[in-house]
Design a protein around this motif. Sequence first.
Motif, short mmCIF file in Angstrom:
data_model
loop_
_atom_site.label_atom_id
_atom_site.label_comp_id
_atom_site.label_asym_id
_atom_site.label_seq_id
_atom_site.Cartn_x
_atom_site.Cartn_y
_atom_site.Cartn_z
N CYS A 40 97.01 -31.81 19.43
CA CYS A 40 97.99 -32.13 20.27
C CYS A 40 96.84 -31.26 21.40
CB CYS A 40 98.35 -30.72 19.37
SG CYS A 40 99.72 -31.79 18.46
N VAL A 41 97.44 -31.08 22.50
CA VAL A 41 96.39 -31.30 23.30
C VAL A 41 97.99 -30.85 25.15
CG1 VAL A 41 94.59 -31.70 23.22
CG2 VAL A 41 96.18 -32.93 25.28
N ASN A 42 97.61 -29.36 26.33
CA ASN A 42 98.55 -29.34 26.93
C ASN A 42 97.75 -29.80 27.93
OD1 ASN A 42 100.07 -28.14 29.38
ND2 ASN A 42 99.46 -26.58 28.54
N ALA A 43 98.16 -31.18 28.61
CA ALA A 43 97.77 -31.86 29.67
C ALA A 43 98.69 -31.13 30.75
CB ALA A 43 98.59 -33.52 29.38
N ASN A 44 99.00 -30.76 31.21
CA ASN A 44 99.30 -30.24 32.46
C ASN A 44 98.08 -28.71 32.42
OD1 ASN A 44 101.51 -31.12 33.45
ND2 ASN A 44 102.88 -29.74 31.82
N ASP A 45 97.32 -28.87 31.64
CA ASP A 45 96.23 -27.81 31.71
C ASP A 45 95.26 -28.90 31.50
OD1 ASP A 45 94.15 -26.11 32.41
OD2 ASP A 45 95.03 -24.36 31.11
#
Lengths: 357, 142
Positions: free
Chosen positions: A128-133
């Motif tokens: 899981c990643v934060n695609a906005n960063d």
Amino acid sequence: MSDPVPKPRRIIDCDVHCNPMPDNPIERFLPDSYRTALEQHMVSRPGPGYVNPFGVNRRDAAHERPEDIEREHLDRYSITYAVLQPQPSMYLSLNHSIDLGNAMCRAANEWLVATYLDRDPRYLGSVCVNANDPPAAAAEIRRAGAHPRMVQVIVPGEASFLYGHRFYHPIYEACEEMDLVFALHPGSEGSYGSSTAVGRPSTYFEWHVSLSQTFMAHAASLVLEGTFEKFPGLRVLLAEGGIGWLPHLLWRMDKDFKALRSTTPWLKQEPSAYVFEHIRLTTQPIEEPENPNHFVALLEMIRAEKTLCFSSDFPHWDFDDPVRAFGSKIPDATRERILWGNAADLYRKRLAALKTP
Amino acid sequence: MTAPKKSVEIAFAVAAEGASPKVAGRESIRVGHRSEIAEGACKIIEHGSITIGVFLVEGVFHAIRNYCPHQGAPLCQGTLHTTYEPAAVGEFRPALPGRVLRCPWHGWEFDLATGKGLYDAKGRVKTYATRVDADGIVFVDL
């Protein structure tokens, strides 16, 4: 569906969902320094606002705990590998606070390893990643992706930009470097604005049937922005986005390419060639035309023997059964590619390093 | 080891080779005096059931069949452009200045000098050799 279908020998299920439990929450893996931020409700995100009136999970199968998934799904269908797509962590890109989104991604990935990946060798993980960063996402891909059972990175269909936008390049660089697939999954469409290109649907029904629009848009963006020229090792999995729209997009891109190629001079071959080389799709919820021959024709159009990977979406309401979902008309060789071969190729470098369960 | 050329790279490589050598043929068609065709303009000539466009680009005459292989449009009623050759993501490298003929119907691109379609490896329109005699008369050799 009454014709006998051979029982598959090996199956990779590319979309199985797991959830945090009351006695095993994700927050258990969050550093203490974030406790106050948690109390301040900084783990929060917008939602699409559509609720399945009859529940999103199957009524007949427990699914809350690892042993439930093993008993109700992996054992029952002899699933060789199940790729877990953690809910709701896979939507953390949408978290209002960038920092808590990043921290929760790290916690969710550690939770997945401890709860599932280190428990049963049939489980494979999604980072899981934060695609906005993107720089933080790339760092997390390199950190969490070092676990041998992680096979892909998961992001939501809803996004700040179409995924071909170069904003996301740090993520693709990390995926390529770590041999991880970049996977998209629906469910959050409409969190930022409208889930369709025109306006907000009136019902969950309408929202659910139009989710494929998101996947068409991302697929065209990834191809036409030259993502696969820039990152020739990148592989993309479009999970739960449908398949029937793909012939239209392939043919329309190739048709327009004849006239409009000079606006995207980085494309060095017809757009469909990039799709066939780099993009894979999952089956569920599979299209079920009244005439089963139309389904066979569709599989030919999208070269399913190369592009299509089985997924069940366990434990959701629109689950597909690996034996019955495709009927009896499709060639056995194609069936084997869908249930095993295509996903085995997609994850081959990661699987090669594992002992077969 | 270099990667094998992709389809559009092949197309531009063919175009870069320029007009393939053409033997002065069995038959010549008189186009007219060179002064009849201005720079960037085209004159259409008839030969039996087909028509051929003769263009003047940077002082060179190019003859190409007036028939798009897509749906049979009158290709030579299209317009001449410069295009961009295959390059890195984000890079625009002008190529084939003024010698890309764009079909008037669907915008397909062809290199005027070679007839090569610039969208894949195989698409092509027939081109013909041209020559200008001592009196300034332009001929197309079939």
